[in-house]
Enzyme design. Structure first.
Site, PDB file in Angstrom:
ATOM      1  N   TYR A   1      -2.525  -1.068  10.495  1.00 11.69           N
ATOM      2  CA  TYR A   1      -2.248  -1.401   9.101  1.00 11.69           C
ATOM      3  C   TYR A   1      -0.965  -0.417   8.420  1.00 11.69           C
ATOM      4  O   TYR A   1      -0.654  -1.506   7.645  1.00 11.69           O
ATOM      5  CB  TYR A   1      -3.441  -0.682   8.379  1.00 11.69           C
ATOM      6  CG  TYR A   1      -3.640  -0.740   7.063  1.00 11.69           C
ATOM      7  CD1 TYR A   1      -3.833  -2.192   6.131  1.00 11.69           C
ATOM      8  CD2 TYR A   1      -3.314   0.182   6.015  1.00 11.69           C
ATOM      9  CE1 TYR A   1      -4.454  -2.309   5.099  1.00 11.69           C
ATOM     10  CE2 TYR A   1      -3.576   0.002   4.443  1.00 11.69           C
ATOM     11  CZ  TYR A   1      -4.079  -1.358   3.981  1.00 11.69           C
ATOM     12  OH  TYR A   1      -4.320  -1.398   2.879  1.00 11.69           O
TER      13      TYR A   1
ATOM     14  N   SER B   1       1.021  -1.071   0.250  1.00  7.54           N
ATOM     15  CA  SER B   1       0.073  -0.243   0.031  1.00  7.54           C
ATOM     16  C   SER B   1       0.899   0.980  -0.018  1.00  7.54           C
ATOM     17  O   SER B   1       2.231   1.234   0.615  1.00  7.54           O
ATOM     18  CB  SER B   1      -0.837  -0.446   1.122  1.00  7.54           C
ATOM     19  OG  SER B   1      -1.461   1.068   1.598  1.00  7.54           O
TER      20      SER B   1
HETATM   21  P1  NAD Z   1     -11.267  -6.659  -0.034  1.00  6.41           P
HETATM   22  O1  NAD Z   1     -12.621  -6.264   1.430  1.00  6.41           O
HETATM   23  O2  NAD Z   1     -12.359  -6.608  -1.014  1.00  6.41           O
HETATM   24  O3  NAD Z   1     -10.677  -7.654  -0.326  1.00  6.41           O
HETATM   25  C1  NAD Z   1      -9.849  -7.916   0.649  1.00  6.41           C
HETATM   26  C2  NAD Z   1      -9.884  -9.353   0.915  1.00  6.41           C
HETATM   27  O4  NAD Z   1      -8.813  -9.891   1.990  1.00  6.41           O
HETATM   28  C3  NAD Z   1     -11.830  -9.981   1.005  1.00  6.41           C
HETATM   29  O5  NAD Z   1     -12.338  -9.793   0.314  1.00  6.41           O
HETATM   30  C4  NAD Z   1     -11.182 -10.839   1.990  1.00  6.41           C
HETATM   31  O6  NAD Z   1     -11.888 -12.412   1.352  1.00  6.41           O
HETATM   32  C5  NAD Z   1      -9.929 -11.308   3.064  1.00  6.41           C
HETATM   33  N1  NAD Z   1      -9.292 -11.115   3.585  1.00  6.41           N
HETATM   34  C6  NAD Z   1      -9.704 -10.508   5.097  1.00  6.41           C
HETATM   35  N2  NAD Z   1      -9.175 -11.107   6.074  1.00  6.41           N
HETATM   36  C7  NAD Z   1      -8.526 -12.030   5.609  1.00  6.41           C
HETATM   37  C8  NAD Z   1      -8.344 -13.290   6.746  1.00  6.41           C
HETATM   38  N3  NAD Z   1      -8.345 -13.641   7.723  1.00  6.41           N
HETATM   39  N4  NAD Z   1      -8.894 -15.001   6.037  1.00  6.41           N
HETATM   40  C9  NAD Z   1      -8.354 -14.649   4.585  1.00  6.41           C
HETATM   41  N5  NAD Z   1      -9.413 -13.535   3.682  1.00  6.41           N
HETATM   42  C10 NAD Z   1      -9.027 -12.774   4.566  1.00  6.41           C
HETATM   43  O7  NAD Z   1     -10.776  -5.087  -0.490  1.00  6.41           O
HETATM   44  P2  NAD Z   1      -9.334  -4.979  -1.228  1.00  6.41           P
HETATM   45  O8  NAD Z   1      -9.459  -3.223  -1.115  1.00  6.41           O
HETATM   46  O9  NAD Z   1      -9.348  -5.263  -2.844  1.00  6.41           O
HETATM   47  O10 NAD Z   1      -7.822  -5.393  -0.320  1.00  6.41           O
HETATM   48  C11 NAD Z   1      -7.321  -5.934  -1.117  1.00  6.41           C
HETATM   49  C12 NAD Z   1      -5.749  -5.519  -0.328  1.00  6.41           C
HETATM   50  O11 NAD Z   1      -5.560  -4.050  -1.018  1.00  6.41           O
HETATM   51  C13 NAD Z   1      -5.061  -5.368   0.830  1.00  6.41           C
HETATM   52  O12 NAD Z   1      -4.089  -5.842   1.108  1.00  6.41           O
HETATM   53  C14 NAD Z   1      -5.256  -4.228   0.971  1.00  6.41           C
HETATM   54  O13 NAD Z   1      -4.510  -3.546   2.400  1.00  6.41           O
HETATM   55  C15 NAD Z   1      -5.048  -3.602  -0.339  1.00  6.41           C
HETATM   56  N6  NAD Z   1      -5.109  -2.530  -0.889  1.00  6.41           N
HETATM   57  C16 NAD Z   1      -6.144  -1.375  -0.520  1.00  6.41           C
HETATM   58  C17 NAD Z   1      -6.590  -0.269  -0.885  1.00  6.41           C
HETATM   59  C18 NAD Z   1      -8.112  -0.112  -1.204  1.00  6.41           C
HETATM   60  O14 NAD Z   1      -8.045   1.363  -1.029  1.00  6.41           O
HETATM   61  N7  NAD Z   1      -8.883  -0.482  -1.663  1.00  6.41           N
HETATM   62  C19 NAD Z   1      -4.938   0.563  -0.807  1.00  6.41           C
HETATM   63  C20 NAD Z   1      -4.117   0.068  -0.629  1.00  6.41           C
HETATM   64  C21 NAD Z   1      -3.820  -1.237  -0.211  1.00  6.41           C
END
Ligand code: NAD
Length: 295
Positions: free
Chosen positions: A201, A188
């Site tokens: 985080y 991130s």
């Molecule tokens: P999202 O909620 O769609 O995806 C996160 C997924 O993580 C969930 O769908 C879930 O299946 C999985 N998850 C969470 N806890 C879990 C556990 N204990 N066991 C198994 N699976 C688990 O959200 P997203 O934004 O697509 O997130 C994906 C990645 O992107 C994450 O690592 C997040 O930190 C990172 N990220 C997101 C953003 C943003 O702005 N959305 C920015 C930077 C980084």
């Protein structure tokens, strides 16, 4: 010189602010308004991952779903790991994978559980007949107003999901990977520009970058590449489940130079590139997809 058809990135996707909303973790696609764009109607594959086998953690929704769709359209079979509560999202993603005549497998469970994290990788190895691409993307975050509010149980969930949930699947898969394999971690911008409200985080995302650099050094001599993607603000179910108020949600992503939040489909190309032979000399790298915010 432009041929006049280039898309203006400021207007390539939705610019209207998100309406007020809240949901519990894990966020669900059907409760996220507006529905994120995972590329269902726009991602076009070019066979760049033909015949490869991928495991994507957190592949049911958000960035993981966009990567799953892109990988299937590039010719890969795809297994996804997700929490059991997200079975509907997972089923929808598997349908999108199998619609491309690729194998799609849903593996429900909690990556904080070491035995499950190891089993999930073994299941993907068995059912897909091996693994060429491992995308470690599952993540959890929650917002706090000030540091003394940081509850140990929340912090533990962040550390266990983002760190153990990354390292244990990688450790299980690593000995099984062949030359040409690619490991990609979703880090991130928070690793480089940490917000006080996401302090625990941000610490895990910085640790993921250290993990990628160290593992890339060990993996290179085996012909395995290890990289990270560092997203900026991306509209996914994680965002309305973070605990932010209506104003913060409405302004989400508007502080980027591009001036809007990213959509999951806008991340997919980075994961395709890093998994593909085009990135054969790229390892230990962090690829920013941040709407112009510097890391
Ligand atoms: P999202 O909620 O769609 O995806 C996160 C997924 O993580 C969930 O769908 C879930 O299946 C999985 N998850 C969470 N806890 C879990 C556990 N204990 N066991 C198994 N699976 C688990 O959200 P997203 O934004 O697509 O997130 C994906 C990645 O992107 C994450 O690592 C997040 O930190 C990172 N990220 C997101 C953003 C943003 O702005 N959305 C920015 C930077 C980084």
């Amino acid at each position: 010189m432009s041929d006049g058809n280039a898309t203006d990135p400021r207007h390539a996707h939705r610019e209207e602010p998100a309406p007020p909303q809240q949901q519990d973790q894990p966020g669900k696609t059907g409760r996220t308004e507006p529905t994120p764009d995972h590329g269902e109607d726009r991602y076009v594959g070019h066979g760049r991952l033909a015949g490869r086998r991928a495991l994507i953690t957190g592949g049911d929704s958000g960035i993981g779903r966009a990567v799953a769709i892109a990988y299937a359209r590039e010719g890969a079979d795809v297994a996804i790991v997700h929490l059991p509560e997200e079975q509907k999202d997972a089923d929808d993603t598997v349908r999108l994978i199998t619609a491309e005549d690729r194998r799609g497998i849903s593996i429900p469970g909690d990556l904080r559980d070491e035995a499950f994290a190891e089993d999930a990788v073994r299941r993907a190895l068995d059912e897909l007949g091996g693994l060429d691409i491992l995308v470690l993307n599952a993540g959890y975050q929650h917002d706090i107003d000030e540091f003394p509010q940081l509850r140990t149980e929340d912090m533990r969930r962040v550390f266990e999901t983002n760190l153990l949930g990354t390292v244990i699947p990688a450790r299980t898969a690593f000995p099984e990977l062949e030359p040409g394999a690619s490991i990609i971690v979703t880090a991130s911008i928070q690793a480089f520009q940490p917000s006080p409200g996401l302090i625990d985080y941000a610490m895990t995302k910085a640790a993921q970058v250290a993990f990628v650099k160290a593992l890339a050094e060990e993996a290179g001599p085996r012909g395995i590449r290890v990289n990270a993607v560092a997203p900026g603000p991306v509209w996914t179910p994680l965002i309305p489940a973070t605990g932010w108020d209506a104003e913060k949600l409405a302004h989400f992503g508007t502080d980027t130079p591009i001036g809007r939040p990213g959509q999951p489909v806008e991340l997919a190309g980075a994961y395709v590139y890093l998994a593909s032979d085009e990135a054969s000399y790229v390892s230990g790298a962090v690829l920013p997809v941040t709407g112009g915010k510097p890391l």
